[in-house]
Design a protein around this motif. Structure first.
Motif, mmCIF file in Angstrom:
data_model
loop_
_atom_site.group_PDB
_atom_site.id
_atom_site.type_symbol
_atom_site.label_atom_id
_atom_site.label_comp_id
_atom_site.label_asym_id
_atom_site.label_seq_id
_atom_site.Cartn_x
_atom_site.Cartn_y
_atom_site.Cartn_z
ATOM 1 N N ASP A 200 0.863 -1.176 0.000
ATOM 2 C CA ASP A 200 0.000 0.000 0.000
ATOM 3 C C ASP A 200 0.900 1.228 0.000
ATOM 4 O O ASP A 200 1.618 1.482 0.965
ATOM 5 N N ARG A 201 0.862 2.001 -1.068
ATOM 6 C CA ARG A 201 1.751 3.147 -1.217
ATOM 7 C C ARG A 201 1.092 4.465 -0.808
ATOM 8 O O ARG A 201 1.693 5.524 -0.936
ATOM 9 N N SER A 202 -0.112 4.407 -0.280
ATOM 10 C CA SER A 202 -0.829 5.641 0.039
ATOM 11 C C SER A 202 -0.115 6.477 1.105
ATOM 12 O O SER A 202 -0.218 7.699 1.106
ATOM 13 N N LYS A 206 2.224 11.310 2.644
ATOM 14 C CA LYS A 206 2.498 12.043 3.887
ATOM 15 C C LYS A 206 3.970 12.397 4.048
ATOM 16 O O LYS A 206 4.304 13.250 4.876
ATOM 17 N N LEU A 207 4.851 11.750 3.315
ATOM 18 C CA LEU A 207 6.277 12.017 3.439
ATOM 19 C C LEU A 207 6.620 13.246 2.615
ATOM 20 O O LEU A 207 6.606 13.225 1.388
ATOM 21 N N ARG A 208 6.930 14.333 3.305
ATOM 22 C CA ARG A 208 7.195 15.601 2.643
ATOM 23 C C ARG A 208 8.688 15.899 2.689
ATOM 24 O O ARG A 208 9.301 15.930 3.765
ATOM 25 N N GLN A 236 -2.223 18.808 1.229
ATOM 26 C CA GLN A 236 -1.071 18.393 0.437
ATOM 27 C C GLN A 236 -1.491 18.080 -0.988
ATOM 28 O O GLN A 236 -2.650 17.771 -1.255
ATOM 29 N N PRO A 237 -0.558 18.157 -1.923
ATOM 30 C CA PRO A 237 -0.886 17.825 -3.318
ATOM 31 C C PRO A 237 -1.340 16.379 -3.447
ATOM 32 O O PRO A 237 -0.999 15.524 -2.624
ATOM 33 N N GLU A 238 -2.098 16.095 -4.471
ATOM 34 C CA GLU A 238 -2.534 14.726 -4.736
ATOM 35 C C GLU A 238 -1.343 13.873 -5.160
ATOM 36 O O GLU A 238 -0.323 14.385 -5.630
ATOM 37 N N GLY A 239 -1.490 12.571 -5.019
ATOM 38 C CA GLY A 239 -0.446 11.653 -5.469
ATOM 39 C C GLY A 239 0.535 11.304 -4.370
ATOM 40 O O GLY A 239 0.434 11.782 -3.235
ATOM 41 N N ASP A 240 1.525 10.474 -4.737
ATOM 42 C CA ASP A 240 2.472 9.989 -3.730
ATOM 43 C C ASP A 240 3.674 10.911 -3.547
ATOM 44 O O ASP A 240 4.501 10.694 -2.656
#
Length: 309
Positions: A200-202, A206-208, A236-240
Motif C-alpha cells: 500500500d503506497r498511500s 504524507k512524506l514531505r 497536500q498535493p494529490e499523489g504519492d
C-alpha cells in the motif's frame, strides 16, 4: 539613635526593588521558563510555528518500544493525542522487532516559541523521532549526549550505507497512522522510500521532503478535535509525491549543521526570539499549572529505570 533608625529606614525604602515585569508572552524566554503545563482541557492554539498549547501532557521518559532522549531540554510535552500516537508507535516498533525508537524534541510544557532548535513544535502536535535503531534501553543520563546518525550521502544525494529495511519500516509505521498528517524527511530519504515496493503506497503522500531531516523524521499531527483555534495546514498535493516532485528537491538539499555538545548555541540577535503568538496564548502562559509531569534535571540519574521494549 532615632535619627539613625530613620535614616536606615529611608535607605531600606530607597533600596526596595520594584516588582519585576514578567517577560513578554511573545518571546521564547517566557515560554522556555515555564516549569509545567497549564491545568485544564487540552487545546492546541494557533499555527505550528506560532502558537501554544493548554493542558499539555508529558510523554513518559520510557515505554514499550521507545525512550525519550535529551530529557534535560524539557521538551517532551504535547497534546494528549500526540502522547497516545507516540505510545502506539512504540508498541508497533517493538512488535515489528525493530529495536528501541528514540523520541527527540516534542514541545515545551505550554508550547510556544523555543529559544533554539525549532521554528515549529509550538502547539503540541510535532515530534522528532531519530532514525537510528542500534541502541538498547539506556539510563536517562546516557541519553543526554547521543549522536544523531546521518543517513544521506550529500555527494551523491542518495541514502548512505547505514540505511536499511529497519529504517524504512520505522518511517512506514509512523506514516501509516491515520492521526499523522505529514512527516518531514530529507529528499533523499523520500526518494528511497518511493523506490521501495510497498503493498500500500498511500502513506507516501504524507512524506514531505524538507531540508535537514537526514537523521530523524519530523512527525506532525492534524489539528485535534476540541481545538477550535488550531490552524490547520494547507492540504497536500494529490499523489504519492514521488518522481518529479521529490527530484526537484534533490538539487537544493544541503547538510544540516549540528554543533558539538560542548558548543552553546549562539543567541539570535538582538535577544530572545519573538513569535507572532495569538493573543489567547497569553492566558495559557499565565494560567495556573502543575509540575507533576515535569522532569527536573536532578531526576536524570543513572538509577532511573531503563526503557522496556
Amino acid at each position: 539613635m532615632a535619627t539613625v533608625a530613620l535614616t536606615g529606614a529611608a535607605g531600606a525604602e530607597t533600596r526596595k526593588k520594584t516588582a519585576r515585569k514578567p517577560p513578554d508572552y511573545t518571546t521564547s524566554v517566557a515560554w522556555a521558563a515555564v516549569p509545567g503545563p497549564s491545568l485544564g482541557v487540552a487545546q492546541s492554539i494557533g499555527g505550528y510555528a506560532a502558537g501554544c498549547i493548554a493542558g499539555a501532557r508529558a510523554l513518559p521518559a520510557e515505554g514499550t518500544g521507545y525512550q525519550v532522549i535529551r530529557l534535560s531540554r524539557q521538551r517532551n510535552y504535547g497534546h494528549p493525542l500526540l502522547i497516545d500516537t507516540l505510545k502506539d508507535f512504540g508498541r508497533k516498533v517493538a512488535a515489528a522487532g525493530l529495536g528501541t525508537a528514540l523520541i527527540g524534541d516534542m514541545g515545551q510544557a505550554r508550547g510556544g516559541p523555543m529559544p533554539m532548535g525549532h521554528a515549529s513544535h509550538q502547539i503540541g502536535l510535532d515530534a522528532d523521532v531519530w532514525l537510528r535503531l542500534d541502541l538498547p534501553p539506556m539510563a536517562r543520563t546516557a541519553r543526554e549526549r547521543l549522536d544523531e546518525v546521518k543517513y544521506v550521502d550529500y555527494d551523491r544525494m542518495t541514502i548512505g550505507n547505514g540505511w536499511s529495511e529497519r529504517q524504512a519500516r520505522l518511517v512506514q509505521i509512523a506514516a501509516s497512522d491515520p492521526r499523522v498528517s505529514r512527516i518531514f524527511v530529507n529528499p533523499a530519504i523520500k526518494q528511497a522510500m518511493c523506490g521501495r515496493s510497498w503493498p500500500d503506497r498511500s502513506f507516501l503522500n504524507k512524506l514531505r521532503p524538507w531540508y535537514g531531516h537526514d537523521g530523524h523524521m519530523h512527525i506532525r499531527l492534524s489539528c485535534p478535535p476540541g481545538s477550535p483555534q488550531c490552524e490547520e495546514q494547507a492540504a497536500q498535493p494529490e499523489g504519492d509525491g514521488c518522481g518529479e516532485e521529490v527530484a526537484s528537491w534533490l538539487d537544493r538539499a544541503t547538510p544540516a549543521v549540528e554543533r558539538p555538545h560542548a558548543t552553546p548555541p549562539k543567541p539570535r540577535p538582538p535577544g530572545p526570539r519573538v513569535a507572532n503568538v495569538p493573543p489567547s496564548c497569553q492566558a495559557v502562559l499565565r494560567a495556573a499549572g502543575t509540575r507533576v509531569a515535569s522532569l527536573p534535571l536532578d531526576s536524570l540519574t543513572d538509577s532511573a529505570a531503563p526503557a522496556t521494549r
